[in-house]
Design an enzyme around this catalytic site. Structure first.
Site, short mmCIF file in Angstrom:
data_model
loop_
_atom_site.label_atom_id
_atom_site.label_comp_id
_atom_site.label_asym_id
_atom_site.label_seq_id
_atom_site.Cartn_x
_atom_site.Cartn_y
_atom_site.Cartn_z
NE ARG A 115 -3.75 -0.18 0.33
CZ ARG A 115 -4.69 0.04 -0.59
NH1 ARG A 115 -4.76 -0.74 -1.65
NH2 ARG A 115 -5.53 1.05 -0.47
CB VAL A 116 0.94 4.25 -2.18
CG1 VAL A 116 1.32 3.49 -3.44
CG2 VAL A 116 -0.53 4.64 -2.20
CG ASP A 117 -2.41 3.77 2.66
OD1 ASP A 117 -1.82 2.68 2.49
OD2 ASP A 117 -3.64 3.86 2.83
CG ASP A 118 2.00 -0.02 5.38
OD1 ASP A 118 2.42 0.63 6.37
OD2 ASP A 118 1.94 -1.27 5.37
CB VAL A 119 5.09 5.14 2.59
CG1 VAL A 119 6.42 5.83 2.38
CG2 VAL A 119 4.70 4.37 1.33
#
Length: 394
Positions: A293-297
């Site tokens: 996930r790109v928000d899991d960065v």
């Protein structure tokens, strides 16, 4: 079973053979509109507010087409096989897809390591299962317990293995292929979402060479694209945001009771595209690699680091079975990285092992061409033994 050998309780118990003959053997078809709701499907809610999808009747008809992608090149109809599914959701693939193809399904609900870690393979042998479909978390957990729980069963009936739910790291892929599949069963490492209604990027078993950890190529009619932060499509070898252009069968039409959120979440970030929320890399051969996930960065000194990349690097270490990475506040770098690690059965923690794990991460990320100058030795690694059932939710 005989009546006299049953702990019978009058008023509570009835015999099947006494009841069934009283009822008709046919059921009249209830004609409804193709857009009438069939069921509501909930997401797990692990990455934010839970979402509810309204699935229309016509949506289910893409499922057998998508599901058959696991078997198109095995030269056998799906109806000749028995599928074992060890997952805790996706009833469309547990029920609608296989049954619409005329397949038999074994659904196991329970601990996969009870009474020991050979439970899955015992079921495979007992019911002559041909397709085994599960999540990478289970694969890594069973890998941690050792090969002996797998190899004591024949598993000769297996012909296709499937992975779903998260990117499968290369070391787990290889164990799944070499040990569970005896190096003869292709792996369908599928990428799809509740929202998509079916496989979007997936290998076709035997159709092309596989790369451990890659979901390979788009399914028929699917047009995945990788875009940059401005929404511009990137060609060739690249990394960016995974989107889909064009429509496809089975795409969900709305969020139940919240159509505005539906448009804002999936179509507003990159106008003209469906935004998956996942990051993706494409190599020089055109293979797709999901990065999570790109928000899991985690943002370390201005470098955006995907947790999935770090976790994959950690579990590539031969003594590491599972890893979960989170960001922590750091007074200098903004965020630091904290890794929760489960070791392979029988391996003891040591400072030498800690350094080896950190070095593995550094080498893996250097190969990706990132973070070459970052002081990775400052990362903290905590060794835990967490319950298998809780691991995916950390």
């Amino acid at each position: 079973m005989k009546r006299e050998s049953t702990n019978w309780q009058e008023g509570r118990d009835i015999w099947w053979q006494d009841v069934v003959p009283k009822y008709p053997t046919t059921c009249e078809v209830e004609w409804v509109d193709a857009e009438d709701p069939l069921f509501l499907l909930y997401t797990s809610g692990s990455t934010g507010k839970q979402r509810v999808f309204s699935i229309q009747l016509e949506d289910i008809w893409c499922i057998p087409q998508q599901r058959s992608s696991m078997h198109l090149t095995t030269n056998r109809p799906m109806s000749t096989g028995v599928q074992l599914t060890v997952v805790d959701y996706w009833h469309s693939y547990v029920t609608y897809g296989p049954l619409l193809n005329g397949a038999s399904v074994v659904v196991y609900e329970g601990a996969p390591n009870y009474p020991d870690s050979g439970r899955c393979w015992d079921i495979v042998d007992k019911y002559k299962v041909t397709i085994f479909y599960t999540a990478p978390t289970l694969v890594r957990s069973l890998m941690r317990d050792g090969d002996q729980y797998v190899t004591r069963y024949s598993r000769k009936s297996l012909r296709v293995l499937g992975s779903v739910g998260e990117p499968i790291n290369p070391s787990a892929w290889r164990w799944f292929y070499n040990v569970v599949g005896d190096s003869r069963c292709p792996i369908s490492d599928t990428w799809w979402q509740t929202e998509t209604g079916g496989f979007m990027i997936t290998p076709l078993p035997g159709a092309w060479p596989q790369k451990p950890g890659s979901a390979t190529f788009p399914f028929f009619g699917i047009q995945p694209v990788i875009v940059d932060e401005k929404g511009v499509e990137i060609d060739g070898e690249c990394s960016g945001y995974l989107c889909v252009k064009g429509s496809w069968p089975g795409a969900f039409r709305t969020l139940y009771g919240d159509h505005e959120r539906y448009e804002t979440t999936y179509f507003k970030p990159f106008p003209g595209y469906y935004f998956s929320g996942d990051g993706c890399s494409r190599d020089k051969d055109g293979y797709h690699w999901l990065t999570g996930r790109v928000d899991d960065v985690i943002n370390v000194s201005g470098h955006r680091i995907g947790t999935a990349e770090v976790e994959s690097a950690l579990v590539s270490h031969h003594q590491c079975a599972e890893a979960a990475v989170v960001g922590v506040d750091h007074e200098v770098k903004g965020q630091g990285i904290y890794a929760f690690v489960t070791l392979v059965e029988g391996v003891e923690y040591s400072e030498e092992l800690r350094k080896s794990l950190i070095l593995t991460v550094r080498n893996q990320l250097d190969e990706l061409g990132t973070l070459a100058h970052l002081q990775i030795q400052m990362w903290l690694i905590s060794l835990l033994n967490w319950p298998i059932a809780e691991a995916p939710h950390l």
